[in-house]
Motif scaffolding. Sequence first.
Motif, PDB file in Angstrom:
ATOM      1  N   VAL A   1      80.590  53.853  27.232  1.00 11.50           N
ATOM      2  CA  VAL A   1      79.533  54.850  27.059  1.00 11.50           C
ATOM      3  C   VAL A   1      78.914  55.193  28.408  1.00 11.50           C
ATOM      4  O   VAL A   1      78.506  54.315  29.159  1.00 11.50           O
ATOM      5  CB  VAL A   1      78.458  54.333  26.090  1.00 11.50           C
ATOM      6  CG1 VAL A   1      77.338  55.348  25.938  1.00 11.50           C
ATOM      7  CG2 VAL A   1      79.082  54.012  24.730  1.00 11.50           C
ATOM      8  N   LYS A   2      78.840  56.484  28.688  1.00 10.59           N
ATOM      9  CA  LYS A   2      78.230  56.971  29.913  1.00 10.59           C
ATOM     10  C   LYS A   2      76.845  57.558  29.675  1.00 10.59           C
ATOM     11  O   LYS A   2      75.987  57.501  30.542  1.00 10.59           O
ATOM     12  CB  LYS A   2      79.126  58.030  30.569  1.00 10.59           C
ATOM     13  CG  LYS A   2      80.498  57.509  30.992  1.00 10.59           C
ATOM     14  CD  LYS A   2      80.365  56.458  32.079  1.00 10.59           C
ATOM     15  CE  LYS A   2      81.736  56.014  32.571  1.00 10.59           C
ATOM     16  NZ  LYS A   2      81.633  54.997  33.645  1.00 10.59           N
ATOM     17  N   ALA A   3      76.629  58.166  28.517  1.00  7.41           N
ATOM     18  CA  ALA A   3      75.318  58.724  28.188  1.00  7.41           C
ATOM     19  C   ALA A   3      75.165  58.720  26.678  1.00  7.41           C
ATOM     20  O   ALA A   3      76.131  58.959  25.953  1.00  7.41           O
ATOM     21  CB  ALA A   3      75.173  60.147  28.733  1.00  7.41           C
ATOM     22  N   CYS A   4      73.975  58.421  26.221  1.00  8.47           N
ATOM     23  CA  CYS A   4      73.724  58.438  24.776  1.00  8.47           C
ATOM     24  C   CYS A   4      72.433  59.186  24.487  1.00  8.47           C
ATOM     25  O   CYS A   4      71.505  59.181  25.294  1.00  8.47           O
ATOM     26  CB  CYS A   4      73.676  57.030  24.194  1.00  8.47           C
ATOM     27  SG  CYS A   4      72.690  55.849  25.118  1.00  8.47           S
ATOM     28  N   GLY A   5      72.390  59.849  23.350  1.00  8.55           N
ATOM     29  CA  GLY A   5      71.272  60.711  23.019  1.00  8.55           C
ATOM     30  C   GLY A   5      70.148  59.980  22.316  1.00  8.55           C
ATOM     31  O   GLY A   5      70.340  58.923  21.712  1.00  8.55           O
ATOM     32  N   LEU A   6      68.975  60.559  22.416  1.00  7.47           N
ATOM     33  CA  LEU A   6      67.780  60.038  21.766  1.00  7.47           C
ATOM     34  C   LEU A   6      67.259  61.103  20.817  1.00  7.47           C
ATOM     35  O   LEU A   6      66.993  62.231  21.227  1.00  7.47           O
ATOM     36  CB  LEU A   6      66.731  59.712  22.825  1.00  7.47           C
ATOM     37  CG  LEU A   6      65.362  59.204  22.357  1.00  7.47           C
ATOM     38  CD1 LEU A   6      65.510  57.886  21.635  1.00  7.47           C
ATOM     39  CD2 LEU A   6      64.432  59.053  23.552  1.00  7.47           C
ATOM     40  N   ASN A   7      67.115  60.752  19.535  1.00  6.10           N
ATOM     41  CA  ASN A   7      66.760  61.735  18.516  1.00  6.10           C
ATOM     42  C   ASN A   7      65.547  61.297  17.702  1.00  6.10           C
ATOM     43  O   ASN A   7      65.170  60.120  17.710  1.00  6.10           O
ATOM     44  CB  ASN A   7      67.950  61.963  17.572  1.00  6.10           C
ATOM     45  CG  ASN A   7      69.096  62.649  18.270  1.00  6.10           C
ATOM     46  OD1 ASN A   7      69.096  63.860  18.442  1.00  6.10           O
ATOM     47  ND2 ASN A   7      70.094  61.873  18.688  1.00  6.10           N
ATOM     48  N   PHE A   8      64.975  62.252  17.001  1.00  7.47           N
ATOM     49  CA  PHE A   8      63.793  61.968  16.188  1.00  7.47           C
ATOM     50  C   PHE A   8      64.100  60.934  15.116  1.00  7.47           C
ATOM     51  O   PHE A   8      63.239  60.121  14.757  1.00  7.47           O
ATOM     52  CB  PHE A   8      63.290  63.266  15.541  1.00  7.47           C
ATOM     53  CG  PHE A   8      61.990  63.107  14.822  1.00  7.47           C
ATOM     54  CD1 PHE A   8      60.839  62.759  15.511  1.00  7.47           C
ATOM     55  CD2 PHE A   8      61.904  63.318  13.460  1.00  7.47           C
ATOM     56  CE1 PHE A   8      59.630  62.612  14.849  1.00  7.47           C
ATOM     57  CE2 PHE A   8      60.702  63.180  12.789  1.00  7.47           C
ATOM     58  CZ  PHE A   8      59.558  62.827  13.487  1.00  7.47           C
ATOM     59  N   ALA A   9      65.321  60.919  14.628  1.00  8.00           N
ATOM     60  CA  ALA A   9      65.699  59.917  13.628  1.00  8.00           C
ATOM     61  C   ALA A   9      65.598  58.508  14.193  1.00  8.00           C
ATOM     62  O   ALA A   9      65.367  57.547  13.442  1.00  8.00           O
ATOM     63  CB  ALA A   9      67.112  60.184  13.123  1.00  8.00           C
ATOM     64  N   ASP A  10      65.783  58.362  15.506  1.00  5.61           N
ATOM     65  CA  ASP A  10      65.640  57.042  16.126  1.00  5.61           C
ATOM     66  C   ASP A  10      64.189  56.564  16.068  1.00  5.61           C
ATOM     67  O   ASP A  10      63.920  55.373  15.913  1.00  5.61           O
ATOM     68  CB  ASP A  10      66.127  57.083  17.575  1.00  5.61           C
ATOM     69  CG  ASP A  10      67.605  57.442  17.668  1.00  5.61           C
ATOM     70  OD1 ASP A  10      68.404  56.862  16.916  1.00  5.61           O
ATOM     71  OD2 ASP A  10      67.950  58.313  18.491  1.00  5.61           O
ATOM     72  N   LEU A  11      63.260  57.496  16.209  1.00  6.40           N
ATOM     73  CA  LEU A  11      61.844  57.172  16.028  1.00  6.40           C
ATOM     74  C   LEU A  11      61.585  56.729  14.596  1.00  6.40           C
ATOM     75  O   LEU A  11      60.937  55.707  14.347  1.00  6.40           O
ATOM     76  CB  LEU A  11      60.986  58.390  16.360  1.00  6.40           C
ATOM     77  CG  LEU A  11      59.546  58.390  15.845  1.00  6.40           C
ATOM     78  CD1 LEU A  11      58.757  57.239  16.432  1.00  6.40           C
ATOM     79  CD2 LEU A  11      58.871  59.701  16.149  1.00  6.40           C
TER      80      LEU A  11
END
Length: 453
Positions: free
Chosen positions: A101-111
């Motif tokens: 993994v080089k980059a991973c996203g952060l989303n509202f569902a993670d909150l």
Amino acid sequence: MSGEEAPAQQQLTEQEKTGDSPLEPPSEITQEAETPEAEAHAAEIPVTEDPPAVTPNKAPEEEVFTYRSLVLTGYGGYEKIKLQVKKGKPSLKSSEVLVRVKACGLNFADLLGRQGLYELLPSPPVTPGMECSGVIEDVGEEVTDRKVGDRVITMSRSGLWQEVAAVSADHTLIMPEQMSFEEGAAIPINYLTAYLMLFEMANCRSGQSILIHMAAGGVGVAATQLCKTVKDVTVFGTASASKHDTIREGGVTHPIDYRTRDYVEEIRNISPNGLDIVLDPLGGSDTHKGFNLLKPMGTLIVFGAANCVTGQKKNLLALAKTWYNQFTINTLRLMHANKAVCGFHLGYLNDDQLIFQTLGKLLELYNQGKIKPRIDSTYHFEQVAPGSSTNQADALALQGSLQSKQADILPSCNHLSGKCFFSTALKGYVYTSLAIVVSFGITSTHGGRCQAC
């Protein structure tokens, strides 16, 4: 004692006194017995020290495969996210690939997941993360269309906030050559959500009007860009006044400051007949307003309940208020109104073929220059652990959003957009080659919306 025995006894006594054994000649006798030839030979032999003891070679210890992972250890605030080192290479099935993994996203569902409000996330301890980009390091025996070294995008319901991940080869797409890893990690969730709502559910077409709540959010930016691919679509977007110039440049026709204006009244003044499409991520009373704004034959799509999230931890009062104000309608009223109400939840969409076909279309739009994720910043992985300035790291739970004020960020922050719009003092994630990408998205204050959007 006889006379013969006495001398023998005396001789024995003398030998005992001299310390010489009767079985071994004294040293003087041995030296006298040596010949000159023997002495010369002895002189020729070099005297060496005893060789050091040879220790057997130990087999080198096999290096243990380790990788780092962000783990949700329990429900609550930011302190529940821990950086942990896991041992052992993830097991690879025959149809899977191993992605570095080089980059991973952060989303509202993670909150939502961190607060215990996202039922699709397994119970803690668990590694969150639903989208990432990286490089294939290994392939399963049955994988023929992927190879080591391929740059790919992938998705999962969880488990991607770590250095390596084993995923199904069918759930990967080859990244365009010009696409960065940060862009690759920012596309899947936001753009899939926007595309499927606009074109699969609402059938967005030329000449229509649409309301996008939180137009500075992740889905809001994606939906605005996608609306621009259709001719003569009028976009109303709610955002705080400081974001209006930016979202107008992105394609919003009529920005509305929801803080100081009644957005319903503003829309009615511009479009008295109402709207064709309303995208509602808020829930509660805003869903009622959205339905009433629809024209006949219009479509309301509910895809979130951001109004129930107001801080780091679960707010029972906000949950109760949102639930109490939840929109309900019967089929008879729908029939009389000639309107459609839809619900969308990407996590519950169990149609992999549709999802990855749509993701392929999005990559084509990217290649054509019609969409482009707007990356706010990338942040270093290891600094998310407690005690490393994470008490200000709102973005682990609250996505970055358009912000005109410069934020307090790490010197190593990479402003890919050329300007920092982040609304809080995010102190980052991800080690040297892995970045957690903050694409524009929602935080949750001021009645469910962040102070940035």
